[in-house]
Every structure is written in structure tokens, then in C-alpha cells.
Design a protein around this motif. Structure first.
Motif, PDB file in Angstrom:
ATOM      1  N   MET A   1       0.843  -1.183   0.000  1.00  0.00           N
ATOM      2  CA  MET A   1       0.000   0.000   0.000  1.00  0.00           C
ATOM      3  C   MET A   1       0.884   1.240   0.000  1.00  0.00           C
ATOM      4  SD  MET A   1      -3.382   0.326   2.256  1.00  0.00           S
ATOM      5  CE  MET A   1      -3.410  -1.011   3.401  1.00  0.00           C
ATOM      6  N   ASN A   2       0.541   2.163  -0.826  1.00  0.00           N
ATOM      7  CA  ASN A   2       1.307   3.398  -0.841  1.00  0.00           C
ATOM      8  C   ASN A   2       0.662   4.425   0.104  1.00  0.00           C
ATOM      9  OD1 ASN A   2      -0.931   4.105  -2.259  1.00  0.00           O
ATOM     10  ND2 ASN A   2       0.115   4.543  -4.178  1.00  0.00           N
ATOM     11  N   LYS A   3       1.308   5.563   0.227  1.00  0.00           N
ATOM     12  CA  LYS A   3       0.855   6.573   1.189  1.00  0.00           C
ATOM     13  C   LYS A   3      -0.509   7.151   0.833  1.00  0.00           C
ATOM     14  CE  LYS A   3       5.377   8.033   2.787  1.00  0.00           C
ATOM     15  NZ  LYS A   3       6.290   9.151   2.989  1.00  0.00           N
ATOM     16  N   GLU A   4      -0.759   7.307  -0.462  1.00  0.00           N
ATOM     17  CA  GLU A   4      -2.039   7.890  -0.880  1.00  0.00           C
ATOM     18  C   GLU A   4      -3.210   6.979  -0.505  1.00  0.00           C
ATOM     19  OE1 GLU A   4      -4.161   9.710  -4.868  1.00  0.00           O
ATOM     20  OE2 GLU A   4      -2.059   9.099  -4.929  1.00  0.00           O
ATOM     21  N   THR A   5      -3.035   5.681  -0.665  1.00  0.00           N
ATOM     22  CA  THR A   5      -4.095   4.736  -0.311  1.00  0.00           C
ATOM     23  C   THR A   5      -4.367   4.760   1.186  1.00  0.00           C
ATOM     24  OG1 THR A   5      -3.349   3.327  -2.126  1.00  0.00           O
ATOM     25  CG2 THR A   5      -4.826   2.345  -0.526  1.00  0.00           C
ATOM     26  N   LYS A   6      -3.299   4.825   1.978  1.00  0.00           N
ATOM     27  CA  LYS A   6      -3.470   4.894   3.431  1.00  0.00           C
ATOM     28  C   LYS A   6      -4.221   6.157   3.842  1.00  0.00           C
ATOM     29  CE  LYS A   6       0.652   2.254   4.593  1.00  0.00           C
ATOM     30  NZ  LYS A   6       1.970   2.283   5.256  1.00  0.00           N
ATOM     31  N   LEU A   8      -6.360   7.846   1.992  1.00  0.00           N
ATOM     32  CA  LEU A   8      -7.754   7.732   1.563  1.00  0.00           C
ATOM     33  C   LEU A   8      -8.559   6.861   2.526  1.00  0.00           C
ATOM     34  CD1 LEU A   8      -7.462   7.393  -2.306  1.00  0.00           C
ATOM     35  CD2 LEU A   8      -8.502   9.250  -1.023  1.00  0.00           C
ATOM     36  N   ILE A   9      -7.961   5.775   3.000  1.00  0.00           N
ATOM     37  CA  ILE A   9      -8.642   4.925   3.971  1.00  0.00           C
ATOM     38  C   ILE A   9      -8.869   5.693   5.275  1.00  0.00           C
ATOM     39  CG2 ILE A   9      -8.383   2.861   5.404  1.00  0.00           C
ATOM     40  CD1 ILE A   9      -6.953   1.569   3.001  1.00  0.00           C
ATOM     41  N   GLY A  10      -7.881   6.468   5.696  1.00  0.00           N
ATOM     42  CA  GLY A  10      -8.032   7.302   6.892  1.00  0.00           C
ATOM     43  C   GLY A  10      -9.100   8.361   6.718  1.00  0.00           C
ATOM     44  N   ILE A  12     -11.757   8.191   4.711  1.00  0.00           N
ATOM     45  CA  ILE A  12     -13.062   7.541   4.736  1.00  0.00           C
ATOM     46  C   ILE A  12     -13.451   7.160   6.166  1.00  0.00           C
ATOM     47  CG2 ILE A  12     -14.306   5.465   4.007  1.00  0.00           C
ATOM     48  CD1 ILE A  12     -12.654   5.642   1.390  1.00  0.00           C
ATOM     49  N   GLY A  13     -12.500   6.658   6.936  1.00  0.00           N
ATOM     50  CA  GLY A  13     -12.777   6.319   8.331  1.00  0.00           C
ATOM     51  C   GLY A  13     -13.156   7.537   9.157  1.00  0.00           C
ATOM     52  N   SER A  14     -12.462   8.636   8.943  1.00  0.00           N
ATOM     53  CA  SER A  14     -12.766   9.872   9.663  1.00  0.00           C
ATOM     54  C   SER A  14     -14.143  10.411   9.287  1.00  0.00           C
ATOM     55  CB  SER A  14     -11.704  10.928   9.388  1.00  0.00           C
ATOM     56  OG  SER A  14     -10.459  10.514   9.866  1.00  0.00           O
ATOM     57  N   LEU A  15     -14.490  10.307   8.008  1.00  0.00           N
ATOM     58  CA  LEU A  15     -15.822  10.732   7.573  1.00  0.00           C
ATOM     59  C   LEU A  15     -16.912   9.896   8.243  1.00  0.00           C
ATOM     60  CD1 LEU A  15     -15.400  11.423   3.762  1.00  0.00           C
ATOM     61  CD2 LEU A  15     -16.166  13.033   5.499  1.00  0.00           C
ATOM     62  N   ILE A  16     -16.688   8.599   8.350  1.00  0.00           N
ATOM     63  CA  ILE A  16     -17.676   7.725   8.993  1.00  0.00           C
ATOM     64  C   ILE A  16     -17.842   8.098  10.457  1.00  0.00           C
ATOM     65  CG2 ILE A  16     -18.090   5.343   9.723  1.00  0.00           C
ATOM     66  CD1 ILE A  16     -16.842   4.471   7.048  1.00  0.00           C
ATOM     67  N   VAL A  17     -16.734   8.331  11.153  1.00  0.00           N
ATOM     68  CA  VAL A  17     -16.809   8.718  12.566  1.00  0.00           C
ATOM     69  C   VAL A  17     -17.526  10.054  12.726  1.00  0.00           C
ATOM     70  CG1 VAL A  17     -15.410   9.400  14.567  1.00  0.00           C
ATOM     71  CG2 VAL A  17     -14.803   7.379  13.259  1.00  0.00           C
ATOM     72  N   GLY A  49     -10.000  14.739  11.928  1.00  0.00           N
ATOM     73  CA  GLY A  49      -9.359  13.727  11.101  1.00  0.00           C
ATOM     74  C   GLY A  49      -9.559  13.972   9.619  1.00  0.00           C
ATOM     75  N   VAL A  50     -10.753  14.411   9.237  1.00  0.00           N
ATOM     76  CA  VAL A  50     -11.027  14.716   7.827  1.00  0.00           C
ATOM     77  C   VAL A  50     -10.132  15.851   7.359  1.00  0.00           C
ATOM     78  CG1 VAL A  50     -12.752  15.679   6.261  1.00  0.00           C
ATOM     79  CG2 VAL A  50     -13.381  13.833   7.799  1.00  0.00           C
ATOM     80  N   ILE A  51     -10.047  16.902   8.137  1.00  0.00           N
ATOM     81  CA  ILE A  51      -9.218  18.054   7.763  1.00  0.00           C
ATOM     82  C   ILE A  51      -7.745  17.641   7.673  1.00  0.00           C
ATOM     83  CG2 ILE A  51      -8.435  20.358   8.467  1.00  0.00           C
ATOM     84  CD1 ILE A  51     -11.321  20.229   7.432  1.00  0.00           C
ATOM     85  N   GLY A  52      -7.272  16.891   8.656  1.00  0.00           N
ATOM     86  CA  GLY A  52      -5.878  16.453   8.649  1.00  0.00           C
ATOM     87  C   GLY A  52      -5.550  15.570   7.462  1.00  0.00           C
ATOM     88  N   ASN A  53      -6.437  14.642   7.146  1.00  0.00           N
ATOM     89  CA  ASN A  53      -6.189  13.759   6.007  1.00  0.00           C
ATOM     90  C   ASN A  53      -6.269  14.506   4.680  1.00  0.00           C
ATOM     91  OD1 ASN A  53      -5.630  11.185   7.137  1.00  0.00           O
ATOM     92  ND2 ASN A  53      -7.762  11.064   7.775  1.00  0.00           N
ATOM     93  N   LEU A  54      -7.157  15.480   4.575  1.00  0.00           N
ATOM     94  CA  LEU A  54      -7.222  16.271   3.345  1.00  0.00           C
ATOM     95  C   LEU A  54      -5.944  17.080   3.138  1.00  0.00           C
ATOM     96  CD1 LEU A  54     -10.895  17.591   3.244  1.00  0.00           C
ATOM     97  CD2 LEU A  54      -9.798  16.001   1.671  1.00  0.00           C
ATOM     98  N   ILE A  55      -5.417  17.637   4.215  1.00  0.00           N
ATOM     99  CA  ILE A  55      -4.185  18.421   4.103  1.00  0.00           C
ATOM    100  C   ILE A  55      -3.029  17.535   3.671  1.00  0.00           C
ATOM    101  CG2 ILE A  55      -2.463  19.684   5.454  1.00  0.00           C
ATOM    102  CD1 ILE A  55      -4.808  20.897   7.024  1.00  0.00           C
ATOM    103  N   THR A  56      -2.919  16.347   4.265  1.00  0.00           N
ATOM    104  CA  THR A  56      -1.806  15.468   3.881  1.00  0.00           C
ATOM    105  C   THR A  56      -1.985  14.918   2.469  1.00  0.00           C
ATOM    106  OG1 THR A  56      -2.896  13.603   4.980  1.00  0.00           O
ATOM    107  CG2 THR A  56      -1.226  14.795   6.237  1.00  0.00           C
ATOM    108  N   LEU A  57      -3.206  14.705   2.027  1.00  0.00           N
ATOM    109  CA  LEU A  57      -3.426  14.266   0.640  1.00  0.00           C
ATOM    110  C   LEU A  57      -3.019  15.351  -0.353  1.00  0.00           C
ATOM    111  CD1 LEU A  57      -6.770  12.270   0.510  1.00  0.00           C
ATOM    112  CD2 LEU A  57      -4.539  11.532  -0.280  1.00  0.00           C
TER     113      LEU A  57
END
Length: 61
Positions: A1-6, A8-10, A12-17, A49-57
Motif C-alpha cells: 500500500m502506498n501513502k495515498e491509499t493509506k 484515503l482509507i483514513g 473515509i474512516g474519519s468521515l464515517i466517525v 481527522g477529515v481536515i488532517g487527512n485532506l491536508i496530507t493528501l
């Protein structure tokens, strides 16, 4: 798994929470404030988590 996939999974998980917390806030009857603490925590931490993952993406691209 590359960083982008990780990330994206994070994301989606943050959005669900976040959505679960918001859903519980909407459906719960506010009889006591102590019962609303957990949905508030879920909504806030999911949003962070959503904001953090969007920034890193955006940094990866």
C-alpha cells in the motif's frame, strides 16, 4: 500500500466517525447533556481527522 491509499482509507474512516457523531446528535433527544458528550466527541474528532487527512493528501499530490 502506498501513502495515498493509506490517507484515503483514513479519510473515509474519519468521515464515517464524523457522520456517526452528527447522526447521533441529530437523533438523540437532549434530555441530559452528559448523554450528548460522546456524539460531540465523535463529531469533532472525525472532523479534525477529515481536515488532517485532506491536508496530507494535498501535500502528497
Amino acid at each position: 500500500m502506498n501513502k495515498e491509499t493509506k490517507r484515503l482509507i483514513g479519510l473515509i474512516g474519519s468521515l464515517i466517525v464524523c457522520f456517526f457523531g452528527v447522526y447521533r446528535l441529530i437523533t438523540e433527544s437532549p434530555s441530559t447533556v452528559s448523554l450528548l458528550i460522546i456524539p460531540i466527541v465523535f463529531a469533532v474528532t472525525g472532523f479534525i481527522g477529515v481536515i488532517g487527512n485532506l491536508i496530507t493528501l494535498k501535500k502528497l499530490n
